[in-house]
Design an enzyme around this catalytic site. Structure first.
Site, short mmCIF file in Angstrom:
data_model
loop_
_atom_site.label_atom_id
_atom_site.label_comp_id
_atom_site.label_asym_id
_atom_site.label_seq_id
_atom_site.Cartn_x
_atom_site.Cartn_y
_atom_site.Cartn_z
N GLU A 86 -10.64 4.52 9.11
CA GLU A 86 -10.82 4.11 7.72
C GLU A 86 -11.36 2.68 7.62
O GLU A 86 -10.97 1.89 6.78
CB GLU A 86 -9.51 4.24 6.94
CG GLU A 86 -8.99 5.66 6.91
CD GLU A 86 -7.75 5.81 6.06
OE1 GLU A 86 -7.65 6.79 5.32
OE2 GLU A 86 -6.86 4.94 6.14
N ARG A 146 -1.61 3.97 16.74
CA ARG A 146 -1.63 5.10 15.82
C ARG A 146 -2.81 6.03 16.11
O ARG A 146 -3.92 5.59 16.37
CB ARG A 146 -1.71 4.62 14.36
CG ARG A 146 -0.46 3.90 13.92
CD ARG A 146 -0.57 3.40 12.49
NE ARG A 146 -0.26 4.42 11.50
CZ ARG A 146 -1.10 4.84 10.57
NH1 ARG A 146 -2.34 4.40 10.53
NH2 ARG A 146 -0.72 5.73 9.68
N ASP A 163 -2.83 14.42 6.41
CA ASP A 163 -2.36 13.13 5.89
C ASP A 163 -1.14 13.31 4.99
O ASP A 163 -1.26 13.22 3.76
CB ASP A 163 -3.48 12.44 5.12
CG ASP A 163 -3.17 10.99 4.79
OD1 ASP A 163 -2.19 10.45 5.34
OD2 ASP A 163 -3.91 10.39 4.00
N TRP A 194 -13.23 12.65 2.34
CA TRP A 194 -12.46 12.01 1.27
C TRP A 194 -12.45 12.89 0.01
O TRP A 194 -11.76 12.57 -0.95
CB TRP A 194 -13.06 10.64 0.93
CG TRP A 194 -12.69 9.57 1.91
CD1 TRP A 194 -11.73 9.62 2.88
CD2 TRP A 194 -13.28 8.27 2.01
NE1 TRP A 194 -11.69 8.45 3.58
CE2 TRP A 194 -12.63 7.59 3.07
CE3 TRP A 194 -14.29 7.61 1.32
CZ2 TRP A 194 -12.95 6.29 3.45
CZ3 TRP A 194 -14.62 6.31 1.69
CH2 TRP A 194 -13.96 5.66 2.74
N GLU A 245 3.42 9.17 -1.17
CA GLU A 245 2.02 9.00 -1.53
C GLU A 245 1.44 10.27 -2.13
O GLU A 245 0.65 10.21 -3.08
CB GLU A 245 1.22 8.61 -0.27
CG GLU A 245 -0.27 8.50 -0.50
CD GLU A 245 -1.03 8.14 0.77
OE1 GLU A 245 -2.27 8.15 0.73
OE2 GLU A 245 -0.38 7.85 1.80
N GLU A 302 0.85 -1.19 0.00
CA GLU A 302 0.00 0.00 0.00
C GLU A 302 0.89 1.25 0.00
O GLU A 302 1.76 1.40 0.85
CB GLU A 302 -0.91 -0.01 1.23
CG GLU A 302 -1.86 1.17 1.29
CD GLU A 302 -2.75 1.12 2.51
OE1 GLU A 302 -3.05 2.19 3.06
OE2 GLU A 302 -3.14 0.01 2.92
#
Length: 705
Positions: A291, A324, A365, A543, A393, A167
């Site tokens: 998530e 986390r 993020d 999102w 990312e 990922e």
């Protein structure tokens, strides 16, 4: 100047012969032989590294001998085994167990470079420092170095799945071949350990935080044990990601409620099983109730309940639980930037002593730029782990040259003001602000099975730089770039100075052509590849990029002041006042904290609209300059890597233009204003950019709800 092919596999540990003949002879004379004390596995890997390192760099047969008064020697020895004549010349009282001392000592006509420590792992770190000194062509005369890590746990987080996909991985598949483990030990596992030890990394979480419970089954634990055995001599402990619902998925229970007695016992038994085969197992890393991942809130419990459950299970074995703080809920209408603080800060001081809370560097993020997370400094009684993302990312994947230690440094040097001016994030991370006994820094790995490990040759610098900053969060990113370039390429100043400039400016370039003036999270959906500021049809509001930029005819930006979400109230009063006031808010964070009219006047006197276009264009121009600099470096770099980087810079320029054109065309539908004259005309229409689809972009993952 001629070069052989270098595919980058050796990273910064390529021990090619030193080209400066005079310096080579000096080093050869200095290391006529080596005294290395006897010991266990770590001493053996030191011996192998010295054979490879000195043998390659100095083009000589490395000889290990007892202490010899007739030869110039490298002496690598625990303080207890150090020849008596040197003990009075070094003082190890100021170093930790992982620390080391390197000192050149003259006795009569002989010169000795002494590497000493109180533990074998310190000797290994010191050995790598000596080899780095040679690779950087530094003098050994008068050398006196004392080093100890400022952070206890310095770890990589691999987001690797059991099927070998990664990922947010952009350098191939996972290096962990679970199918052939435990019987086949790939040389890559050993070289991975060497590379990490060379920069002081001492922990690795092997599996994705979006966890698979199978990793905790006996079939996989024997594979994990094989990796732990490889890593142990290099001072690296293995951690695993624990899926909170594992008691149900692999344990046959009907619940995973953290207060259920059967669940409590199941985790205790599982911990005992793991530690029986891996006595130095580090512990669990957990993503829960985020998530779509299962967690204690599924049962009406809290993160505190879940973390302390696992902490009790590993406590008898001195294990740690790293929980986390990346949580946000579609059922919470509060600004996503505020949710983690709201959930964790009220429980400060209630977590067990072996629990650490892992916090992303910013509140959203891993954006190209965002302010530091407000939790840093706000939990004086709980150890906080800094989580950086080494993989890119949101920064162009492994195709864009973006030197991330510059970003890491910016965050670490940010002032929280929690105990007055100078209360930097670095002081939170290293524990000095609140006298924390347990400290940690984590980096989401960018490593895959590509020949050069990281896809982009320059992405190796991000792995290297993370390790160096985890060891010492006060290091300067320019110093790190200098080290990495010298060790990875060469020591020619005609190469070093322009390429250092390229690296140090590259992060600002990507901010300019992606997210200028505080814009953030306007990436296309799911894969985060390329711009998608128009996306507004996803099932969860947070999102959608439109949630973050809030563009309308009145202006653009997210109001996080008292008139908006009031996210600023989670920071210290000094920070809130500075960033809440338009007169003092740094313009690089303007649209992060404020929604402003298109004709708002920037400090330059230009409108906000013009400023956006100018920044986007500046980013494109900076990539053009990078291309020019790199082209001029052809005489100093092997053809293979020069060509690799050249092609990738070509992609970066193409995509920087894409970002500029797509974003400015979209925002123009609200501003109704002409592009500034400094900005080049878009190459395509807005409809064209909206039509682009990337269903097979690398590193993508499915939604988890």
């Amino acid at each position: 100047m001629s070069f052989s092919m270098n595919n980058g596999y050796d990273l910064w540990l390529n021990y090619t012969i030193i080209s400066d003949e005079a310096l080579l002879k000096t080093y050869q004379n200095h290391f006529q032989s080596i005294y290395l004390n006897d010991g266990g596995e770590t001493i053996e890997v030191i011996k192998k590294e010295l054979k490879m390192g000195l043998g390659g760099l100095l083009d000589m047969e490395v000889q290990f001998k007892p202490y010899d008064v007739s030869e110039n020697q490298l002496i690598v020895s625990n303080y207890g085994n150090l020849p008596d004549s040197f003990k009075n010349s070094v003082d190890v009282s100021g170093i930790t167990g992982e620390g080391y001392i390197i000192k050149t000592i003259k006795k009569g006509k002989q010169s000795y470079t002494v590497v000493t420590a109180t533990e074998d792992i310190g000797l290994l770190y010191g050995t790598f420092h000596v080899l780095r000194t040679l690779k950087m062509h530094q003098s050994l005369d008068g050398l006196h170095i004392e080093e100890s890590p400022k952070v206890d746990l310095r770890m990589l987080n691999h987001w690797d799945n059991l099927d070998r996909t990664i990922e947010r991985g952009y350098a191939g598949f996972s290096i962990w071949n679970w199918q052939t483990l435990p019987d086949y030990i790939d040389q890559r596992y050993i070289d991975y350990a060497r590379a990490n030890a060379s920069i002081g990394i001492n922990g690795t979480a092997l599996t994705n935080v979006n966890a698979n419970a199978l990793i905790l089954t006996p079939q996989y634990l024997e594979k994990v044990k094989a990796l732990a055995d490889v890593f142990r001599p290099y001072g690296i402990k293995v951690y695993l990601t624990a899926r909170f619902s594992a008691p149900m998925e692999i344990g046959g229970l009907q619940t995973a409620d953290p207060l259920d007695s059967q669940v409590i016992q199941w985790w205790k038994d599982k911990a005992a099983e793991i530690y029986k085969s891996i006595p130095d197992f580090g512990g669990f890393l957990v993503k829960a109730n985020s998530e779509g991942q299962p967690g204690p809130q599924n049962y009406g419990r809290t993160h505190l309940d879940g973390a302390n459950l696992l902490a009790d299970a590993v406590a008898p074995f001195k294990g740690k639980v790293i929980w986390r703080a990346f949580v946000y809920s579609e059922h919470d209408a509060e600004d996503r930037a505020k949710q983690a603080y709201s959930e964790f800060v009220p429980d400060d001081g209630k977590y067990h002593d072996n629990v650490l809370i892992q916090v992303k560097n910013g509140p959203i993020d891993f954006q190209p730029r965002e302010p530091f997370h407000p939790m840093f400094g706000a939990m004086p009684n709980t150890p906080l782990v800094m989580e950086f993302q080494i993989t890119k990312e949101y920064l162009g994947f492994a195709t864009h040259l973006v030197y991330l230690p510059k970003l890491f440094e910016e965050v670490l040097q940010s002032d929280t003001y929690q105990k007055g001016e100078g209360s930097t994030v670095a002081k939170v991370v290293d524990g000095s602000l609140y006298n924390k006994k347990l400290t940690a820094m984590a980096g989401v790995s960018n490593i895959g099975n590509d020949a050069n490990w990281t896809g982009h040759p320059f992405a190796q610098a991000d792995w290297y730089g993370f390790g160096r900053l985890a060891w010492n969060p006060y290091m300067d990113s320019e110093q790190i770039a200098d080290e990495w370039l010298r060790c990875t390429f060469n020591n020619n100043n005609n190469f070093l100075e322009p390429v250092k400039k390229l690296m140090l400016e590259s992060r600002e370039a990507v901010v300019n052509y992606m997210n200028p003036l505080g814009l953030h999270h306007i990436f296309d959906t799911g894969h985060h590849y390329g711009p998608g500021p128009w996306v507004g049809n996803l099932s969860r509001p947070e999102w959608n990029p439109v949630y973050y930029h809030k563009a309308d005819e009145a202006g653009v930006g997210f109001d996080r002041t008292e008139t908006g979400s009031d996210a600023l109230s989670q920071y210290a009063p000094e920070f809130k006042e500075k960033f809440g006031n338009l007169e003092t808010c740094p313009e690089e964070y303007l649209l992060w904290f404020h929604h402003l009219p298109w004709d708002y006047k920037l400090k330059s006197g230009r409108t906000l609209w013009d400023g956006l276009g100018i920044k986007y264009q500046q980013g494109v121009d900076q990539v053009r300059e990078m291309i020019t600099i790199w082209e001029d470096m052809k005489p100093y770099v092997d053809e293979y890597r020069h060509n690799q980087v050249s092609m990738l810079l070509g992609i970066q320029l193409k995509e920087a233009k894409w970002w500029r054109d797509a974003c400015m065309l979209y925002f123009q539908t609200f501003s109704k204003m002409d592009f500034p004259e400094e900005m080049e005309s878009p190459e395509h229409t807005l409809e064209y950019y909206k039509s682009l689809k990337f269903p097979y972009a690398p590193g993508i993952r499915p939604r988890w709800d």
